[in-house]
Structures are given as C-alpha cells and as structure tokens.
Design an enzyme around this catalytic site. Structure first.
Site, PDB file in Angstrom:
ATOM      1  N   CYS A  20       3.101 -15.334  14.315  1.00  0.00           N
ATOM      2  CA  CYS A  20       1.639 -16.409  14.932  1.00  0.00           C
ATOM      3  C   CYS A  20       1.735 -18.208  13.954  1.00  0.00           C
ATOM      4  O   CYS A  20       1.698 -18.842  15.497  1.00  0.00           O
ATOM      5  CB  CYS A  20       0.055 -15.835  14.310  1.00  0.00           C
ATOM      6  SG  CYS A  20       0.120 -16.066  12.378  1.00  0.00           S
ATOM      7  N   ARG A  37      -4.293 -18.049   6.187  1.00  0.00           N
ATOM      8  CA  ARG A  37      -5.036 -17.413   5.708  1.00  0.00           C
ATOM      9  C   ARG A  37      -4.975 -16.423   4.297  1.00  0.00           C
ATOM     10  O   ARG A  37      -3.758 -15.455   5.271  1.00  0.00           O
ATOM     11  CB  ARG A  37      -6.175 -17.101   7.133  1.00  0.00           C
ATOM     12  CG  ARG A  37      -4.666 -15.556   7.827  1.00  0.00           C
ATOM     13  CD  ARG A  37      -5.124 -14.610   7.558  1.00  0.00           C
ATOM     14  NE  ARG A  37      -4.550 -13.221   8.353  1.00  0.00           N
ATOM     15  CZ  ARG A  37      -3.885 -13.311   8.187  1.00  0.00           C
ATOM     16  NH1 ARG A  37      -2.549 -12.965   6.892  1.00  0.00           N
ATOM     17  NH2 ARG A  37      -2.817 -12.185   8.856  1.00  0.00           N
ATOM     18  N   HIS A  49      -4.759 -20.327  10.075  1.00  0.00           N
ATOM     19  CA  HIS A  49      -4.125 -20.964  10.181  1.00  0.00           C
ATOM     20  C   HIS A  49      -3.774 -22.424  10.166  1.00  0.00           C
ATOM     21  O   HIS A  49      -4.555 -22.757  10.701  1.00  0.00           O
ATOM     22  CB  HIS A  49      -2.381 -20.301   9.374  1.00  0.00           C
ATOM     23  CG  HIS A  49      -2.140 -19.016   9.694  1.00  0.00           C
ATOM     24  ND1 HIS A  49      -2.030 -18.158   8.428  1.00  0.00           N
ATOM     25  CD2 HIS A  49      -1.702 -18.141  10.771  1.00  0.00           C
ATOM     26  CE1 HIS A  49      -1.821 -17.592   8.761  1.00  0.00           C
ATOM     27  NE2 HIS A  49      -2.191 -16.680   9.725  1.00  0.00           N
TER      28      HIS A  49
END
Length: 362
Positions: A149, A177, A229
């Site tokens: 990601c 995260r 994030h």
C-alpha cells in the site's frame, strides 16, 4: 508458460486467501465486465469465509488439513485448491506474507498465471507492479507482485512529478498504522510510536523495484492507530515552479484525489468517514488522498502530505495486473479506465465537479 487463454470468454479468476485484501479483490473482480470470479480458497472456517459462501461465491479449501475443518463448520466447500486451479486463468494470491511464496510452484504446475501481494519479495516473481508505471512490462508474464500500500502511494505521487519533469529527488516520512482494524483486539501497539529500525525503510527501495531511477529515501514509524497511513514528503524539484504546475501534475495521475482542510477533511479519520458517506464498500478508499491546501512550493522545494487506505489502495492494481498477465488489454490507460469506472474511482471527493479518473487520452 501459462495455459493458452480463450479470448472469447471472460477471464476466470481465483482468489487464494479471503482476508483483508482477498475479499476486496474478489468483490472487485465481480465488478468487472471482462472477468468472472470462479471461486475463493482459504484455510479458515469462521465468519469471514462464511460471508463469502453466503454471497454465493464458491468456496474451496487451500489445504488438505483445512478441508474437513471447513466441512465440519458447515461450509459448502466446493473442493480443493487444486480443483479450483484447474478451472481458472489467473489466481490472485492474497495469503499472509511469506505464505504466498510457497504457492508459486503449485500455480506453475497448474499452468495458471499468478498475482502476488507486497508482503512477498520482489525476487519471487522478478517483477513488481504499479499499473500506470509499468503495465507494459507485465504483459504476458506468468506472474507479478503488486507492491504494498505505501509503495503504491509512493510510486503514484512521485511518478506524477517525474512524468511532468518536476522531480529531482524525494525524501519521505511515513507514519504507519499499527495493524489492520480487524486485528485490533489482539495485536498492535498502544500509547507509543515505534520507529523502524533502519533507514531507508523498505518502501523507498521497493518503489525503485518498479521505477529504478527514482531518487527516493523513506523513513517510517508505526503509530498507535489502525486506520490508514500518513505520508509527509519533501521533494527537490528539477527547478523553480509554482503550486499550479505541481497540482496539475498530481491531478493528471490516475487514482490520486484531492482533499482539503477547508472542506473539513482535517485528518485520517476524516477520510475514513468521508468514504463511508460516499457509500464506498467497507468504506474503502482506492485513491491516494492528497491535501491540496497543505501542499507548499518554495522555489525548487515541494512539501506535501497524503493519507493511504492500507486495506484498499492496491485493489485496482490487482485488477489491472490480471489484465496485464493475460494480455486481454494491452494498453495501461484502457485497463485503468475500465477498473476505475467499475470501482467508482474519483479525482476529487468533495468538489462539485467530482468525476471519475482521467480518460485514457490524458
């Protein structure tokens, strides 16, 4: 080599691993007009796979040990992973990190093309994928790896600048995260921030596995939260420019959408709420959400920040990877257009001129 594909039928796709990424890939495959989901496979027998069965998705057991457990749990198991692989063109491996590597040989034995996730190493497939950046080099390959990601977001934003001739070098700080939301009850961190133990963190070198000439260094830390994030970037531009030129470069990039503090989108939780209000499945955000009114240009220096939905950003890339491996669409822009239209990807989440991402001629 993979088995010969029948161009007259829709691409038949299997998903191995029906977790955070797998269930989203499965839904995205079902949304595409040129694909069909043949089945999903897993080793679990809990609510997650039961939901798939409840949707009418054929469920398979990934291992011999899992089969009787799933049957005993009352799941309508259609067969084994071996049987599923006999009926598909492509398998998207969404198993936990490092598990997928052990499946590659099985996929090869069945003559099935395979897409892996960013938890695997680049060396597994020899190719790492972000659709707009290197779709052409994936055409016809037997396998590829969709990068993580954070790496996907890094490649999208930096290649937007690079493609416009604006990028010299980039230095990024990532606040990650701690864990996926569904695992909040049994993992993650509380009341602290944990820096990664090395510089660069893995995202910079991983981005270079897609675009080798990127001059990028990343640093990262895990925060005590489970949603999204947050990235902060300092970029040395190729020369003095202004905000509008930079914003123009970002707006031309597929899967990058603007948000603004002036619209009340002030933090990560704001984008989570916004996706839910927009009716996104599971509140998913496929785009990089970049704060337009924080972005600052000072001579040849650029500063910007954005947030990344760790559960959703790679989903459209997986769909494009399927088309690239099978060669059903040979143009990246056309594949991106199809994927983004099916998923409702946007350029801007709030402004009245909300639209889908740019058309292929942009």
């Amino acid at each position: 080599m993979g088995r010969e594909l029948n161009v007259e039928h829709r691409t038949r796709v299997a998903v191995n691993g029906y977790g955070v990424i797998g269930k989203r890939v499965a839904d995205a495959v079902m949304a595409q007009e040129d694909m069909e989901l043949t089945g999903v496979s897993d080793v679990i027998a809990d609510y997650r796979i039961a939901v798939a069965a409840g949707k009418g998705i054929p469920v398979y057991a990934s291992t011999g040990q899992a089969l009787p457990v799933m049957v005993d749990a009352g799941l309508p198991v259609a067969g084994s992973l071996h049987q599923l692989l006999e009926d598909v063109d492509v398998v998207v491996d969404c198993t936990p990190a490092k598990v997928g590597a052990g499946n590659l040989e099985l996929y090869r034995q069945h003559g099935v093309k395979s897409v892996f996730q960013g938890g695997e190493k680049h060396d597994l497939t020899g190719h790492s994928f972000v659709a707009h950046a290197n779709y052409a080099t994936a055409l016809g390959r037997d396998s590829t790896r969709v990068v993580s990601c954070n790496t996907t977001a890094t490649v999208r934003t930096l290649t937007a600048l690079k493609g416009a001739g604006l990028l010299s070098k980039a230095r990024g700080v990532l606040v990650r995260r701690a864990t996926d939301p569904w695992e909040s009850d049994h993992s993650g961190i509380m009341n602290t921030i944990v820096p990664e133990g090395r510089i660069p963190s893995h995202q910079g070198p991983d981005a270079q596995s897609v675009v080798p000439d990127l001059d990028v260094v990343t640093m990262a830390a895990k925060g005590a939260h489970t949603q999204n994030h947050l990235h902060f970037w300092t970029v040395e531009l190729s020369g003095p420019t202004d905000r509008q030129e930079v914003l123009g470069a970002f707006r031309a990039m597929p899967r990058l959408a603007m948000v603004r503090r002036s619209d009340g989108v002030v933090a990560v939780n704001s984008t989570v709420e916004l996706m839910e209000d927009l009716g996104r499945p599971r509140g998913d955000m496929y785009e990089v959400a970049l704060w337009e009114d924080i972005l600052t240009v000072d001579g040849n220096e650029l500063y910007y920040t954005y947030t990344v939905d760790n559960q959703a950003i790679v989903i459209p890339e997986n769909i494009d990877a399927i088309r690239a491996l099978t060669g059903t669409v040979d143009d990246a822009r056309e594949s991106i257009r199809r994927t983004d239209r099916a998923l409702g990807v946007r350029q801007d989440f709030v402004a009245p001129q909300d639209a889908l991402m740019p058309q292929p001629d942009r």
